[in-house]
Design a protein around this motif. Sequence first.
Motif, short mmCIF file in Angstrom:
data_model
loop_
_atom_site.label_atom_id
_atom_site.label_comp_id
_atom_site.label_asym_id
_atom_site.label_seq_id
_atom_site.Cartn_x
_atom_site.Cartn_y
_atom_site.Cartn_z
N UNK A 32 1.39 -1.20 -0.40
CA UNK A 32 -0.27 0.30 -0.03
C UNK A 32 0.95 1.39 -0.14
N UNK A 33 1.02 1.86 -1.36
CA UNK A 33 1.57 2.66 -1.38
C UNK A 33 1.45 4.43 -1.49
N UNK A 34 0.41 4.66 -1.46
CA UNK A 34 -0.22 5.49 -0.81
C UNK A 34 -0.87 5.93 0.15
N UNK A 39 -4.29 3.44 4.55
CA UNK A 39 -5.11 4.35 5.45
C UNK A 39 -6.92 3.06 4.99
N UNK A 40 -6.95 2.74 3.98
CA UNK A 40 -7.84 1.25 3.69
C UNK A 40 -7.16 0.56 4.21
N UNK A 41 -5.78 -0.26 4.36
CA UNK A 41 -5.53 -0.87 4.81
C UNK A 41 -5.51 -1.13 6.27
N UNK A 42 -5.60 0.02 6.58
CA UNK A 42 -5.42 0.09 8.63
C UNK A 42 -6.63 -0.61 8.90
N UNK A 43 -7.52 -0.18 8.32
CA UNK A 43 -8.86 0.08 9.13
C UNK A 43 -8.83 -1.64 8.44
N UNK A 44 -8.96 -1.66 7.82
CA UNK A 44 -9.07 -3.81 7.07
C UNK A 44 -8.26 -4.31 8.37
N UNK A 45 -7.04 -3.93 8.45
CA UNK A 45 -6.22 -4.57 9.67
C UNK A 45 -6.53 -4.89 10.66
N UNK A 75 2.35 -2.00 10.93
CA UNK A 75 3.03 -2.70 10.20
C UNK A 75 2.23 -3.57 9.45
N UNK A 76 1.09 -3.75 9.35
CA UNK A 76 0.11 -4.59 8.96
C UNK A 76 -0.43 -4.00 7.59
N UNK A 77 -0.78 -2.72 8.14
CA UNK A 77 -0.97 -1.81 6.71
C UNK A 77 -0.31 -1.49 5.88
N UNK A 78 1.26 -1.50 5.63
CA UNK A 78 1.86 -1.48 4.70
C UNK A 78 2.02 -2.97 3.68
N UNK A 79 1.46 -3.71 4.32
CA UNK A 79 1.49 -4.85 3.10
C UNK A 79 -0.11 -5.62 3.33
N UNK A 80 -0.67 -5.32 3.96
CA UNK A 80 -1.98 -6.14 3.43
C UNK A 80 -2.37 -6.05 2.75
N UNK A 81 -3.28 -6.71 2.17
CA UNK A 81 -3.91 -6.89 1.13
C UNK A 81 -5.27 -6.81 0.94
#
Length: 81
Positions: A32-34, A39-45, A75-81
């Motif tokens: 998640x580069x943008x 933020x979308x991944x952070x909420x999901x994670x 950390x999870x948001x940096x790689x969560x799909x």
Amino acid sequence: MDTSTIHDRESFIHFVQELRNNFLQDGEQWENKTLDQFLEALAAYAEDIQGYYDNMTPSVNADIPGWKVFADMLMGASMYE
């Protein structure tokens, strides 16, 4: 990056600085580069993190906030799909 040593505000600050440096040096490896994607991944994670803890560290309750939980979510948001 290891989040197991994060136990207070100071260690969390250091972690966030390391996370930023990792993005600057190796951001192409991040899922998640943008800011929008992150933020979308952070909420999901954040929603799914208790499942991670149940499998990896059963003694952690994600509903009890702490510096390590915050770091794990970032950390999870940096790689969560």
